[in-house]
Design an enzyme around this catalytic site. Structure first.
Site, PDB file in Angstrom:
ATOM      1  N   TRP A  10       0.996  -1.206   0.116  1.00 12.41           N
ATOM      2  CA  TRP A  10      -0.018  -0.036   0.133  1.00 12.41           C
ATOM      3  C   TRP A  10       0.900   1.085   0.037  1.00 12.41           C
ATOM      4  O   TRP A  10      -0.004   2.444  -0.192  1.00 12.41           O
ATOM      5  CB  TRP A  10      -0.718   0.048   1.057  1.00 12.41           C
ATOM      6  CG  TRP A  10      -2.230  -0.924   1.112  1.00 12.41           C
ATOM      7  CD1 TRP A  10      -2.332  -1.691  -0.029  1.00 12.41           C
ATOM      8  CD2 TRP A  10      -3.066  -1.140   2.151  1.00 12.41           C
ATOM      9  NE1 TRP A  10      -3.489  -2.349   0.267  1.00 12.41           N
ATOM     10  CE2 TRP A  10      -3.757  -2.159   1.445  1.00 12.41           C
ATOM     11  CE3 TRP A  10      -3.341  -0.560   3.442  1.00 12.41           C
ATOM     12  CZ2 TRP A  10      -5.138  -2.616   2.390  1.00 12.41           C
ATOM     13  CZ3 TRP A  10      -4.299  -1.200   4.162  1.00 12.41           C
ATOM     14  CH2 TRP A  10      -5.250  -2.074   3.761  1.00 12.41           C
ATOM     15  N   HIS A 100      13.162  -1.896  -1.303  1.00  2.42           N
ATOM     16  CA  HIS A 100      12.479  -1.710  -2.211  1.00  2.42           C
ATOM     17  C   HIS A 100      12.956  -0.268  -2.980  1.00  2.42           C
ATOM     18  O   HIS A 100      13.789   0.538  -2.245  1.00  2.42           O
ATOM     19  CB  HIS A 100      10.978  -0.834  -1.690  1.00  2.42           C
ATOM     20  CG  HIS A 100       9.946  -0.594  -2.816  1.00  2.42           C
ATOM     21  ND1 HIS A 100      10.108   0.706  -3.261  1.00  2.42           N
ATOM     22  CD2 HIS A 100       8.999  -1.265  -3.090  1.00  2.42           C
ATOM     23  CE1 HIS A 100       8.877   0.529  -4.274  1.00  2.42           C
ATOM     24  NE2 HIS A 100       8.279  -0.581  -4.225  1.00  2.42           N
ATOM     25  N   GLU A 171      11.792  -5.705  -9.402  1.00  4.84           N
ATOM     26  CA  GLU A 171      10.995  -4.276  -9.705  1.00  4.84           C
ATOM     27  C   GLU A 171      11.820  -3.361 -10.575  1.00  4.84           C
ATOM     28  O   GLU A 171      12.584  -2.576 -10.179  1.00  4.84           O
ATOM     29  CB  GLU A 171      10.505  -3.749  -8.599  1.00  4.84           C
ATOM     30  CG  GLU A 171      11.607  -3.609  -7.312  1.00  4.84           C
ATOM     31  CD  GLU A 171      11.359  -2.253  -6.320  1.00  4.84           C
ATOM     32  OE1 GLU A 171       9.984  -2.189  -6.034  1.00  4.84           O
ATOM     33  OE2 GLU A 171      12.204  -2.159  -5.760  1.00  4.84           O
ATOM     34  N   GLY A 237       1.833  -2.761  -6.251  1.00  4.67           N
ATOM     35  CA  GLY A 237       1.713  -1.332  -5.549  1.00  4.67           C
ATOM     36  C   GLY A 237       0.414  -0.830  -5.647  1.00  4.67           C
ATOM     37  O   GLY A 237      -0.708  -1.189  -4.898  1.00  4.67           O
ATOM     38  N   GLY A 238      -0.012   0.174  -6.787  1.00  5.03           N
ATOM     39  CA  GLY A 238      -1.024   0.900  -6.808  1.00  5.03           C
ATOM     40  C   GLY A 238      -2.415   0.317  -6.964  1.00  5.03           C
ATOM     41  O   GLY A 238      -3.354   0.420  -6.274  1.00  5.03           O
TER      42      GLY A 238
END
EC number: 5.3.1.1
Length: 252
Positions: A10, A100, A171, A237-238
């Site tokens: 989130w 991240h 990522e 993610g989003g």
């Protein structure tokens, strides 16, 4: 066989009311069951871990685990603002994201710090999700695999056989929050390179470690991504902020 794992990150989003609505919606969506052999987790911000842990228990969400977005590289002590692994475990966390790209960029986190955080997570009985990835400039210069495999090799040098209890998330930095996404084949090629890098250390570890894709995963690309042989799920993610989108990705 490696399980398919979907983890929602989130980031710095959510509030008490929206978190409650999210868990309720996901609980309804999971009532009829989820695909066999899959695991799911959600990583809210630190202040909401307790709330989300309680909600997951209240709704008997056996399919859904709790995770954190970061952890301290230190066990305990005078580290103002840090959150220790034992604290996260006490909150019910089973996963923790480390390294991240946003942490690497905004907080200058180096591979050594990422490995130290992974060790803290492992020592507390959690699964670290170790993030690796290249920037647009690194990819455009033809150095993407070199950069990513170097990041993986640095984790191997510290974690050794404990990597078997970790997840890796690829990522591509140029795809995070941009709406861009690596094609399924481009992602697969990098995942394969990561697995080959792990195999240089130990082929058994390489065959068992789950490698997640984490660059703008959405319901409309998840099926193709997850069909690739070396893609073992997604760090979302989003799209994970929308419970319907998260469910669709989990069911892809």
């Amino acid at each position: 066989m490696r399980p398919l794992i979907v983890i929602g990150n989130w980031k710095m989003n959510g509030n008490l009311a929206s978190n409650q609505d999210w868990v309720k919606t996901v609980a309804r969506g999971m009532e009829s069951g989820m695909p066999a052999g899959r695991k799911f987790a959600v990583c809210p911000s630190f202040p909401y871990l307790s709330q989300c842990s309680t909600l997951i228990k209240e709704h008997s969400l056996a399919f859904l685990s709790l995770g954190a977005q970061d952890v301290s590289a230190h066990g305990a002590g005078a580290y103002t603002g840090e959150v220790g692994a034992s604290m996260l475990k006490e909150m019910g966390c089973e996963y923790v994201i480390v390294g991240h790209s946003e942490r690497r960029q905004m907080h200058q986190e180096a591979d050594e710090s990422v490995a130290a955080k992974a060790l803290q997570a492992l020592d507390s009985g959690m699964t670290p999700v170790i993030c690796v990835g290249e920037t647009a400039d690194e990819r455009n210069s033809g150095r993407a695999e070199e950069i990513v495999c170097s990041q993986v090799a640095k984790q191997v040098s510290v974690l050794q056989d404990r990597l078997a209890d970790c997840l890796i998330a690829y990522e591509p930095v140029w795809a995070i929050g941009t709406g861009k996404v690596a094609s399924a084949q481009v992602a697969q090629d990098m995942h394969r390179a990561i697995r080959m890098q792990l195999a240089e250390f130990d082929e058994d570890v390489a065959s068992h470690v789950g490698i997640l894709y984490g660059g703008s995963v959405k319901p409309d690309n998840a099926v193709e991504l997850f069909a690739m042989p070396d893609i073992d799920g997604g760090l979302v993610g989003g799209a994970s902020l929308n419970p319907q989108d998260f469910l669709a990705i989990c069911q892809a």
